[in-house]
Design an enzyme around this catalytic site. Structure first.
Site, PDB file in Angstrom:
ATOM      1  N   GLU A   1       0.834  -1.210   0.000  1.00  0.00           N
ATOM      2  CA  GLU A   1       0.000   0.000   0.000  1.00  0.00           C
ATOM      3  C   GLU A   1       0.866   1.256   0.000  1.00  0.00           C
ATOM      4  OE1 GLU A   1      -2.337  -1.241   3.345  1.00  0.00           O
ATOM      5  OE2 GLU A   1      -3.207  -2.827   2.102  1.00  0.00           O
TER       6      GLU A   1
ATOM      7  N   GLU B   1       4.019 -10.803   0.540  1.00  0.00           N
ATOM      8  CA  GLU B   1       2.596 -10.473   0.515  1.00  0.00           C
ATOM      9  C   GLU B   1       2.140 -10.284  -0.926  1.00  0.00           C
ATOM     10  OE1 GLU B   1       1.225  -8.653   4.466  1.00  0.00           O
ATOM     11  OE2 GLU B   1       2.035  -7.021   3.276  1.00  0.00           O
TER      12      GLU B   1
ATOM     13  N   GLY C   1      -6.239  -8.129   1.728  1.00  0.00           N
ATOM     14  CA  GLY C   1      -7.557  -7.547   1.966  1.00  0.00           C
ATOM     15  C   GLY C   1      -8.642  -8.084   1.062  1.00  0.00           C
TER      16      GLY C   1
ATOM     17  N   SER D   1      -4.575 -11.909   3.583  1.00  0.00           N
ATOM     18  CA  SER D   1      -5.781 -12.634   4.009  1.00  0.00           C
ATOM     19  C   SER D   1      -5.480 -13.842   4.898  1.00  0.00           C
ATOM     20  CB  SER D   1      -6.625 -13.035   2.792  1.00  0.00           C
ATOM     21  OG  SER D   1      -7.101 -11.878   2.118  1.00  0.00           O
TER      22      SER D   1
HETATM   23  P1  PGA Z   1      -4.811  -8.580   5.106  1.00  0.00           P
HETATM   24  O1  PGA Z   1      -3.565  -7.569   5.039  1.00  0.00           O
HETATM   25  O2  PGA Z   1      -4.496  -9.587   6.172  1.00  0.00           O
HETATM   26  O3  PGA Z   1      -5.993  -7.716   5.470  1.00  0.00           O
HETATM   27  O4  PGA Z   1      -4.944  -9.198   3.766  1.00  0.00           O
HETATM   28  C1  PGA Z   1      -2.259  -8.045   5.147  1.00  0.00           C
HETATM   29  C2  PGA Z   1      -1.290  -6.909   4.995  1.00  0.00           C
HETATM   30  O5  PGA Z   1      -1.520  -6.030   4.156  1.00  0.00           O
HETATM   31  O6  PGA Z   1      -0.277  -6.833   5.703  1.00  0.00           O
END
Ligand code: PGA
Length: 251
Positions: free
Chosen positions: A98, A168, A174, A214
Site C-alpha cells: 500500500e 505479501e 484484503g 488474508s
Molecule cells: P490482510 O492484510 O491480512 O488484510 O490481507 C495483510 C497486509 O496487508 O499486511
C-alpha cells in the site's frame, strides 16, 4: 535450524487511541503461552505512545507501519527512526504494497528506509509481492526476487540478522483470496534461495520470511506449517482480538 515465527498485526489506518488501547488489552488478556513464537502489533503512529505502557514487560512487541529515512529536519508529515525508537518501537514495516501503491515507495526508497531503520536499532520487516497481472503472466518469482535484491542492496550479513522479509502477494491483501499453502511455500523457498545467493546458507536459513495476505483463523495453521513460512503479517484479522489471538495460537 529453528526460526521463531513472528506473528505481526498491521493495523493500517484503523483504531483511535481508545480503540487501540482496548484491543491491546484484549490481546494481553487472551494471550496465553507464546514462549515459542514472537508477537508484534503495529498500530497507527497516533496510538503508539498510548499503547506502549500496556506492553511493558509483556510478550508483545511494538512496531510502526512506516517511517522516513532522515533522522530529523524539514520533512512535513514525516516520522523518523529516532522518533519510533523514542516511542518504544522495536520493529518497523517497510515497503508495504500500500505504501508502494499509494505513496510512491519504490525499491530505492525501501532500501534507504531499511538502512535507516537498521542504523537506528529498529528491525525492519521488508514487504515484497507481485500483482495479479504479474502472477498471471508467470512473472511472480522474478518480480519478487528482484524486489528482494533491490531492497537489500548494501545490507550486510550481520544486519540481515535483524531483518524480516514479508511475502505479501498484492492480490491476496484484503481480498479474502489467500495464496495456497503450496504456492506460498514455493515463493518463500525462492526468496530463501535468493538469500542464499546473497548471504550464504547460514544467514539465509536463520532469516524469517513471513506470509501476508488474508491470513485468517481458518487458514493460519496450514500456512504456518509450511517449511519456509516463519510467521504472518496480518491486516484485517489483526483488528479483532479473538481472530488475531487464534492466529497467534496457530498449531
Ligand atoms: P490482510 O492484510 O491480512 O488484510 O490481507 C495483510 C497486509 O496487508 O499486511
Amino acid at each position: 535450524m529453528t526460526r521463531k515465527p513472528l506473528i505481526a498485526g498491521n493495523w493500517k489506518m484503523h483504531k483511535t487511541v481508545g480503540e487501540a488501547v482496548d484491543l491491546v488489552q484484549a490481546l494481553l488478556d487472551g494471550l496465553g503461552d507464546v514462549a515459542d513464537r514472537e508477537v508484534l502489533v503495529c498500530p497507527p503512529f497516533t496510538a503508539l505512545a498510548s499503547v506502549r505502557p500496556l506492553l511493558a514487560d509483556k510478550p508483545i512487541a511494538l512496531g510502526a507501519q512506516n517511517m522516513f529515512y532522515e533522522l530529523q529536519g524539514a520533512y512535513t508529515g514525516a516520522i523518523s527512526p529516532i522518533m519510533l525508537r523514542d516511542v518504544g518501537c522495536s520493529y518497523v514495516i517497510i515497503g508495504h504494497s500500500e505504501r508502494r501503491q499509494y505513496f510512491g515507495d519504490d525499491d530505492a526508497m525501501v532500501n534507504r528506509k531499511l538502512k535507516a531503520a537498521l542504523a537506528n536499532d529498529l528491525r525492519p520487516i521488508m514487504c515484497v509481492g507481485e500483482s495479479k497481472t504479474q502472477r498471471d503472466a508467470g512473472h511472480a518469482e522474478s518480480i519478487v526476487t528482484a524486489q528482494v535484491r533491490a531492497g537489500l542492496a548494501d545490507i550486510t550479513a550481520e544486519q540481515m540478522q535483524s531483518t524480516v522479509i514479508a511475502y505479501e502477494p498484492i492480490w491476496a491483501i484484503g481480498t479474502g483470496d489467500t495464496a495456497t499453502p503450496d504456492d506460498a511455500q514455493a515463493m518463500h523457498a525462492a526468496i530463501r534461495r535468493t538469500l542464499v545467493e546473497l548471504y550464504g546458507a547460514e544467514v539465509a536459513e536463520s532469516m524469517r520470511i513471513q506470509y501476508g495476505g488474508s491470513v485468517k483463523p481458518d487458514n493460519a495453521d496450514e500456512l504456518m506449517a509450511q517449511a519456509d513460512i516463519d510467521g504472518a503479517l496480518v491486516g484485517g484479522a489483526s483488528l479483532k482480538a479473538d481472530q488475531f489471538l487464534r492466529i497467534i495460537q496457530f498449531r
